[in-house]
Design a protein around this motif. Structure first.
Motif, PDB file in Angstrom:
ATOM      1  N   ARG A  22       0.820  -1.261   0.057  1.00  0.00           N
ATOM      2  CA  ARG A  22       0.053   0.059  -0.015  1.00  0.00           C
ATOM      3  C   ARG A  22       0.942   1.238  -0.123  1.00  0.00           C
ATOM      4  NH1 ARG A  22      -3.443  -2.167   4.521  1.00  0.00           N
ATOM      5  NH2 ARG A  22      -4.947  -3.228   3.352  1.00  0.00           N
ATOM      6  N   GLU A  23       2.007   1.179   0.779  1.00  0.00           N
ATOM      7  CA  GLU A  23       2.858   2.381   0.809  1.00  0.00           C
ATOM      8  C   GLU A  23       3.517   2.514  -0.474  1.00  0.00           C
ATOM      9  OE1 GLU A  23       6.488   4.213   3.484  1.00  0.00           O
ATOM     10  OE2 GLU A  23       5.701   2.199   4.044  1.00  0.00           O
ATOM     11  N   VAL A  24       3.987   1.605  -1.148  1.00  0.00           N
ATOM     12  CA  VAL A  24       4.599   1.640  -2.353  1.00  0.00           C
ATOM     13  C   VAL A  24       3.516   2.330  -3.454  1.00  0.00           C
ATOM     14  CG1 VAL A  24       5.681   0.419  -4.263  1.00  0.00           C
ATOM     15  CG2 VAL A  24       6.214  -0.121  -1.865  1.00  0.00           C
ATOM     16  N   GLY A  25       2.448   1.799  -3.482  1.00  0.00           N
ATOM     17  CA  GLY A  25       1.420   2.156  -4.458  1.00  0.00           C
ATOM     18  C   GLY A  25       1.761   1.970  -6.008  1.00  0.00           C
ATOM     19  N   GLU A  26       1.150   2.814  -6.670  1.00  0.00           N
ATOM     20  CA  GLU A  26       1.250   2.524  -8.148  1.00  0.00           C
ATOM     21  C   GLU A  26       2.080   3.649  -8.631  1.00  0.00           C
ATOM     22  OE1 GLU A  26      -2.423   1.670  -9.845  1.00  0.00           O
ATOM     23  OE2 GLU A  26      -2.825   0.111  -8.460  1.00  0.00           O
ATOM     24  N   GLN A  27       2.282   4.711  -7.984  1.00  0.00           N
ATOM     25  CA  GLN A  27       3.008   5.879  -8.520  1.00  0.00           C
ATOM     26  C   GLN A  27       4.590   5.890  -8.097  1.00  0.00           C
ATOM     27  OE1 GLN A  27       1.396   7.983 -10.225  1.00  0.00           O
ATOM     28  NE2 GLN A  27      -0.429   7.098 -10.145  1.00  0.00           N
ATOM     29  N   THR A  49      11.756  11.118  -5.531  1.00  0.00           N
ATOM     30  CA  THR A  49      11.696   9.659  -5.173  1.00  0.00           C
ATOM     31  C   THR A  49      11.055   9.613  -3.991  1.00  0.00           C
ATOM     32  OG1 THR A  49      13.625   9.109  -6.658  1.00  0.00           O
ATOM     33  CG2 THR A  49      13.095   7.626  -4.817  1.00  0.00           C
ATOM     34  N   ARG A  50      10.189   8.880  -3.506  1.00  0.00           N
ATOM     35  CA  ARG A  50       9.625   8.620  -2.224  1.00  0.00           C
ATOM     36  C   ARG A  50      10.438   7.465  -1.500  1.00  0.00           C
ATOM     37  NH1 ARG A  50       4.706   5.941  -2.285  1.00  0.00           N
ATOM     38  NH2 ARG A  50       4.827   5.552  -4.291  1.00  0.00           N
ATOM     39  N   LEU A  51      10.677   7.498  -0.140  1.00  0.00           N
ATOM     40  CA  LEU A  51      11.462   6.657   0.386  1.00  0.00           C
ATOM     41  C   LEU A  51      10.215   5.642   1.185  1.00  0.00           C
ATOM     42  CD1 LEU A  51      14.410   8.567   1.820  1.00  0.00           C
ATOM     43  CD2 LEU A  51      14.186   7.187  -0.162  1.00  0.00           C
ATOM     44  N   VAL A  52      10.599   4.430   0.867  1.00  0.00           N
ATOM     45  CA  VAL A  52       9.480   3.437   1.784  1.00  0.00           C
ATOM     46  C   VAL A  52      10.481   2.587   2.653  1.00  0.00           C
ATOM     47  CG1 VAL A  52       7.470   3.973   0.218  1.00  0.00           C
ATOM     48  CG2 VAL A  52       9.164   1.951  -0.335  1.00  0.00           C
ATOM     49  N   ALA A  53      10.025   2.305   3.871  1.00  0.00           N
ATOM     50  CA  ALA A  53      10.818   1.415   4.780  1.00  0.00           C
ATOM     51  C   ALA A  53      10.433   0.113   4.250  1.00  0.00           C
ATOM     52  CB  ALA A  53      10.365   1.595   6.052  1.00  0.00           C
TER      53      ALA A  53
END
Length: 90
Positions: A22-27, A49-53
């Motif tokens: 969900r956090e990664v998503g499609e974007q 760039t979004r950082l996700v844990a």
């Protein structure tokens, strides 16, 4: 090689993986962030760039086969803390 006994398995909920998806998503773009020990390898991230844990934790363990399966962001220190008492060091 099998000892004839069923493997001991530590099972954990799939909830961390679902939350990660969900956090990664499609974007994009997205960069998975673990312990950042090799953060500079591969160059700079693109702007925006979004950082996700990354998910962490022990997913399964089969002692007889000396196999442990962990999630991508699991620190080696966590493994050491969990399993170091099972081994003798000389």
């Amino acid at each position: 090689m099998s000892s004839g006994r069923a493997p001991v398995t530590i099972t954990t909920s799939e909830a961390p993986l679902v939350a990660f998806a969900r956090e990664v998503g499609e974007q994009g773009p997205v960069a998975a962030m673990g312990g950042r020990t090799q953060w500079t390898v591969g160059g700079q991230l693109d702007p925006g760039t979004r950082l996700v844990a990354t998910p962490v934790g022990i997913a399964s363990h089969q002692p007889a086969e000396m196999i442990v399966r962990v999630r991508a962001g699991t620190p080696v220190g966590e493994l050491d803390a969990r399993f170091s008492s099972r081994f003798t060091r000389s």
